[in-house]
Design an enzyme around this catalytic site. Structure first.
Site, PDB file in Angstrom:
ATOM      1  N   GLY A   1      -0.678  47.512  52.642  1.00 45.49           N
ATOM      2  CA  GLY A   1       0.631  47.609  51.968  1.00 45.49           C
ATOM      3  C   GLY A   1       0.512  47.294  50.492  1.00 45.49           C
TER       4      GLY A   1
ATOM      5  N   ILE B   1      -0.989  44.795  49.046  1.00 43.31           N
ATOM      6  CA  ILE B   1      -2.151  43.983  48.634  1.00 43.31           C
ATOM      7  C   ILE B   1      -3.166  44.842  47.889  1.00 43.31           C
ATOM      8  CG2 ILE B   1      -4.014  42.474  49.427  1.00 43.31           C
ATOM      9  CD1 ILE B   1      -2.516  42.202  52.090  1.00 43.31           C
TER      10      ILE B   1
ATOM     11  N   THR C   1      10.968  55.249  53.367  1.00 39.52           N
ATOM     12  CA  THR C   1      10.776  53.846  52.953  1.00 39.52           C
ATOM     13  C   THR C   1       9.910  53.765  51.697  1.00 39.52           C
ATOM     14  OG1 THR C   1      10.939  53.136  55.258  1.00 39.52           O
ATOM     15  CG2 THR C   1       9.912  51.595  53.721  1.00 39.52           C
ATOM     16  N   VAL C   2       8.728  54.387  51.742  1.00 38.68           N
ATOM     17  CA  VAL C   2       7.779  54.251  50.633  1.00 38.68           C
ATOM     18  C   VAL C   2       8.241  55.055  49.414  1.00 38.68           C
ATOM     19  CG1 VAL C   2       5.395  54.611  49.881  1.00 38.68           C
ATOM     20  CG2 VAL C   2       5.862  53.801  52.210  1.00 38.68           C
TER      21      VAL C   2
ATOM     22  N   LYS D   1      -7.054  52.041  59.121  1.00 39.42           N
ATOM     23  CA  LYS D   1      -7.290  51.216  57.926  1.00 39.42           C
ATOM     24  C   LYS D   1      -8.701  50.638  57.916  1.00 39.42           C
ATOM     25  CE  LYS D   1      -2.387  50.125  57.483  1.00 39.42           C
ATOM     26  NZ  LYS D   1      -1.314  49.299  58.036  1.00 39.42           N
TER      27      LYS D   1
ATOM     28  N   ASP E   1      -3.060  52.412  63.937  1.00 33.93           N
ATOM     29  CA  ASP E   1      -2.838  52.279  62.492  1.00 33.93           C
ATOM     30  C   ASP E   1      -3.886  51.331  61.880  1.00 33.93           C
ATOM     31  OD1 ASP E   1      -0.937  52.512  60.065  1.00 33.93           O
ATOM     32  OD2 ASP E   1      -1.148  50.351  60.350  1.00 33.93           O
TER      33      ASP E   1
HETATM   34  P1  NDP Z   1       9.442  57.620  56.307  1.00 36.67           P
HETATM   35  O1  NDP Z   1       9.529  58.333  57.612  1.00 36.67           O
HETATM   36  O2  NDP Z   1      10.396  56.529  55.998  1.00 36.67           O
HETATM   37  O3  NDP Z   1       9.533  58.678  55.101  1.00 36.67           O
HETATM   38  C1  NDP Z   1       8.959  59.964  55.139  1.00 36.67           C
HETATM   39  C2  NDP Z   1       9.955  60.937  54.512  1.00 36.67           C
HETATM   40  O4  NDP Z   1       9.338  62.215  54.403  1.00 36.67           O
HETATM   41  C3  NDP Z   1      11.216  61.107  55.378  1.00 36.67           C
HETATM   42  O5  NDP Z   1      12.348  61.180  54.569  1.00 36.67           O
HETATM   43  C4  NDP Z   1      10.916  62.428  56.068  1.00 36.67           C
HETATM   44  O6  NDP Z   1      12.073  63.086  56.530  1.00 36.67           O
HETATM   45  C5  NDP Z   1      10.256  63.172  54.940  1.00 36.67           C
HETATM   46  N1  NDP Z   1       9.558  64.380  55.383  1.00 36.67           N
HETATM   47  C6  NDP Z   1       9.121  64.708  56.623  1.00 36.67           C
HETATM   48  N2  NDP Z   1       8.569  65.942  56.607  1.00 36.67           N
HETATM   49  C7  NDP Z   1       8.654  66.382  55.339  1.00 36.67           C
HETATM   50  C8  NDP Z   1       8.291  67.601  54.696  1.00 36.67           C
HETATM   51  N3  NDP Z   1       7.728  68.592  55.371  1.00 36.67           N
HETATM   52  N4  NDP Z   1       8.542  67.731  53.381  1.00 36.67           N
HETATM   53  C9  NDP Z   1       9.148  66.741  52.697  1.00 36.67           C
HETATM   54  N5  NDP Z   1       9.532  65.563  53.257  1.00 36.67           N
HETATM   55  C10 NDP Z   1       9.285  65.386  54.553  1.00 36.67           C
HETATM   56  O7  NDP Z   1       7.936  57.087  56.193  1.00 36.67           O
HETATM   57  P2  NDP Z   1       7.416  55.861  55.347  1.00 36.67           P
HETATM   58  O8  NDP Z   1       7.940  55.913  53.980  1.00 36.67           O
HETATM   59  O9  NDP Z   1       7.572  54.621  56.138  1.00 36.67           O
HETATM   60  O10 NDP Z   1       5.838  56.165  55.351  1.00 36.67           O
HETATM   61  C11 NDP Z   1       5.293  57.199  54.585  1.00 36.67           C
HETATM   62  C12 NDP Z   1       3.780  57.096  54.652  1.00 36.67           C
HETATM   63  O11 NDP Z   1       3.380  55.829  54.090  1.00 36.67           O
HETATM   64  C13 NDP Z   1       3.203  57.111  56.056  1.00 36.67           C
HETATM   65  O12 NDP Z   1       1.950  57.718  56.011  1.00 36.67           O
HETATM   66  C14 NDP Z   1       3.051  55.628  56.394  1.00 36.67           C
HETATM   67  O13 NDP Z   1       2.041  55.406  57.340  1.00 36.67           O
HETATM   68  C15 NDP Z   1       2.668  55.077  55.063  1.00 36.67           C
HETATM   69  N6  NDP Z   1       2.966  53.674  54.832  1.00 36.67           N
HETATM   70  C16 NDP Z   1       4.175  53.154  55.171  1.00 36.67           C
HETATM   71  C17 NDP Z   1       4.479  51.849  54.887  1.00 36.67           C
HETATM   72  C18 NDP Z   1       5.787  51.236  55.242  1.00 36.67           C
HETATM   73  O14 NDP Z   1       5.939  50.024  55.050  1.00 36.67           O
HETATM   74  N7  NDP Z   1       6.740  51.988  55.773  1.00 36.67           N
HETATM   75  C19 NDP Z   1       3.510  50.976  54.218  1.00 36.67           C
HETATM   76  C20 NDP Z   1       2.263  51.624  53.876  1.00 36.67           C
HETATM   77  C21 NDP Z   1       2.021  52.919  54.192  1.00 36.67           C
HETATM   78  P3  NDP Z   1      12.447  62.908  58.118  1.00 36.67           P
HETATM   79  O15 NDP Z   1      12.792  61.470  58.285  1.00 36.67           O
HETATM   80  O16 NDP Z   1      13.558  63.851  58.324  1.00 36.67           O
HETATM   81  O17 NDP Z   1      11.202  63.276  58.896  1.00 36.67           O
HETATM   82  N1  HSE Z   2       3.182  50.573  59.977  1.00 38.56           N
HETATM   83  C1  HSE Z   2       2.310  49.975  59.015  1.00 38.56           C
HETATM   84  C2  HSE Z   2       2.236  48.497  59.268  1.00 38.56           C
HETATM   85  C3  HSE Z   2       2.807  50.247  57.619  1.00 38.56           C
HETATM   86  O1  HSE Z   2       3.112  47.974  59.950  1.00 38.56           O
HETATM   87  O2  HSE Z   2       1.284  47.855  58.820  1.00 38.56           O
HETATM   88  C4  HSE Z   2       1.865  49.747  56.547  1.00 38.56           C
HETATM   89  O3  HSE Z   2       0.676  50.468  56.549  1.00 38.56           O
END
Ligand code: NDP
Ligand code: HSE
Length: 393
Positions: free
Chosen positions: A129, A131, A11-12, A200, A196
């Site tokens: 997020g 903000i 996602t990110v 934060k 979570d």
């Molecule tokens: P996702 O699970 O969507 O993305 C993580 C990606 O990293 C996936 O594609 C995953 O693959 C991949 N991955 C896993 N292991 C490895 C590895 N060893 N090497 C390379 N890539 C790898 O997570 P998000 O994007 O939602 O979140 C990422 C981070 O950001 C987290 O720490 C989350 O807490 C934080 N965050 C998320 C927000 C959100 O709105 N989603 C907002 C703010 C912070 P696979 O799926 O196969 O494991």
């Molecule tokens: N899982 C977190 C939330 C993502 O819902 O706030 C953003 O940090």
């Protein structure tokens, strides 16, 4: 040209690539430098992605490429993300992350590696997020002594509560919706159980007071024990129920932090923060209350915060940002600090007054106490046979 690498194309990470693509011209115009996503590291295959030619699986490729100046870590968790972050910093690269678990649990170490290597480790997206809240806290509010930070810090649970209360949707369905929108953690227990938000509030506390508060040292309660009956009683009496993270430094120097559901008076600006939005109030001794509001999760909002750090790291190549925290904070358990509590049961208000002192009666069998410790309130709740006990802001 600023060459960056993205680790984790979920996602990110995908949001970051999209912000770089859609705002390439305006970023270059504002900063005087074009941004190029040189590599995207992920364990998955993306053969049909427009970024297919940038995908790599071997971290050593980006680690050893001197052209890559900034690495975005959006893998999540505190295992491989920790190893890659250490190595990227050691390799002299600036690292930017959205990973609050990593920052809250290993931030002290990673910030000290960054300092030793003369690079930036930045994590605006780890709280709130999209903000902007961390940079204002350590930059714009630095002339203040921070007294309190309180807010809705988790988008998923706020979304779930909003959908349940205003949309009549079940908890399970609301959680599924939050997951499909990309808001939830890989293991949504971290959202639902307040973990979570706990990570934060620790990061906010660390930046506000410069002392490390680890998530395992604070109490964290989520939304699973909230009953819709209490939501209704609270609403009729002018309160909303919200999951809040809160950190306080009392005039006597005691410091606490915790996460728990609260009744929030509807005239407090946090009360009207719904859906995936977060709202965070920071109280400084000079400025008073400042509130930060916006989307607390989701691809593009979070990517906005990540990219603000990427550009900030580039702007501070020579003169790195010296942020960090030191020794462990001494944390007073939140329950020892007197606060108001909501109690609901089949007791009379007279009995509640006898046990709790003055109370605000919300409805038959539902009251708000004066300021009491958690132990005092539990004792009274037990004697009253209360079925619900929640904090009040
Ligand atoms: P996702 O699970 O969507 O993305 C993580 C990606 O990293 C996936 O594609 C995953 O693959 C991949 N991955 C896993 N292991 C490895 C590895 N060893 N090497 C390379 N890539 C790898 O997570 P998000 O994007 O939602 O979140 C990422 C981070 O950001 C987290 O720490 C989350 O807490 C934080 N965050 C998320 C927000 C959100 O709105 N989603 C907002 C703010 C912070 P696979 O799926 O196969 O494991
Ligand atoms: N899982 C977190 C939330 C993502 O819902 O706030 C953003 O940090």
């Amino acid at each position: 040209m600023l060459h960056i690498a993205i680790m984790g194309f979920g996602t990110v990470g995908a949001g970051v690539a999209e912000v770089v693509r859609m705002n390439a011209a305006s970023i270059a115009e504002k900063t005087g430098e074009e941004v190029n996503v040189k590599y995207i590291l992920d364990v998955r295959d993306f053969p049909d992605s427009p970024y297919a030619d940038k995908m790599i699986k071997d971290f050593a490729i980006l680690e050893s490429d001197p052209e890559v100046e900034v690495v975005v870590e959006s893998i999540g968790g505190a295992k491989v993300a920790l190893e890659f972050t250490r190595r990227a910093l050691q390799a002299g690269k600036h690292v930017v992350t959205s990973n609050k678990e990593l920052v809250a649990t290993h931030g002290k170490e990673l910030l000290s590696i960054a300092k030793a290597r003369g690079v930036n480790y930045l994590f605006e997206a780890s709280v709130g997020g999209g903000i902007p809240v961390l940079r204002p806290l350590f930059e714009d509010l630095s002339a203040n002594q921070i007294e309190e930070i309180v807010g809705i810090l988790n988008g998923t649970t706020n979304y779930i509560l909003t959908r349940m209360v205003k949309g009549g949707v079940s908890f399970a369905d609301a959680l599924k919706e939050a997951q499909s929108k990309g808001y939830a953690e890989a293991d949504p227990t971290a959202d639902v159980e307040g973990i979570d938000a706990g990570r934060k509030i620790c990061i906010l506390s660390n930046l506000a007071w410069g002392k490390e508060v680890l998530p395992q040292s604070i109490s964290m309660e989520g939304i699973s024990a909230i009953h819709l009956q209490d939501v209704d009683i609270a609403a009729k009496a002018g309160y909303r129920i919200k999951l809040l993270g809160r950190a306080l430094r009392l005039p006597d120097g005691r410091q606490t932090a915790y996460v728990a559901p609260h009744l929030v008076p509807e005239n407090c600006p946090i009360a009207v923060v719904d859906d995936v939005f977060n709202g965070i109030i920071i109280r400084g001794n000079a400025v008073g209350d400042v509130m930060f509001y916006g989307r607390g999760a989701g691809d593009l909002p979070t990517a906005s915060a990540v990219m603000s750090d990427v550009l900030d790291a580039a702007a501070h190549r020579q003169n790195r940002r010296d942020i960090g925290w030191n020794e462990s904070a001494e944390i007073t358990p939140a329950g020892e600090i007197p606060m108001k509590w909501y109690l609901r049961g089949s007791f009379s208000s007279e009995d509640a007054k006898t046990l709790c002192g003055e109370v605000e009666v919300l409805s038959s069998g539902a009251v708000i106490t004066g300021a009491l410790t958690e132990a005092q309130t539990k004792d009274a709740a037990e004697k009253l046979g209360a079925a619900a006990m929640l904090r009040v802001l």
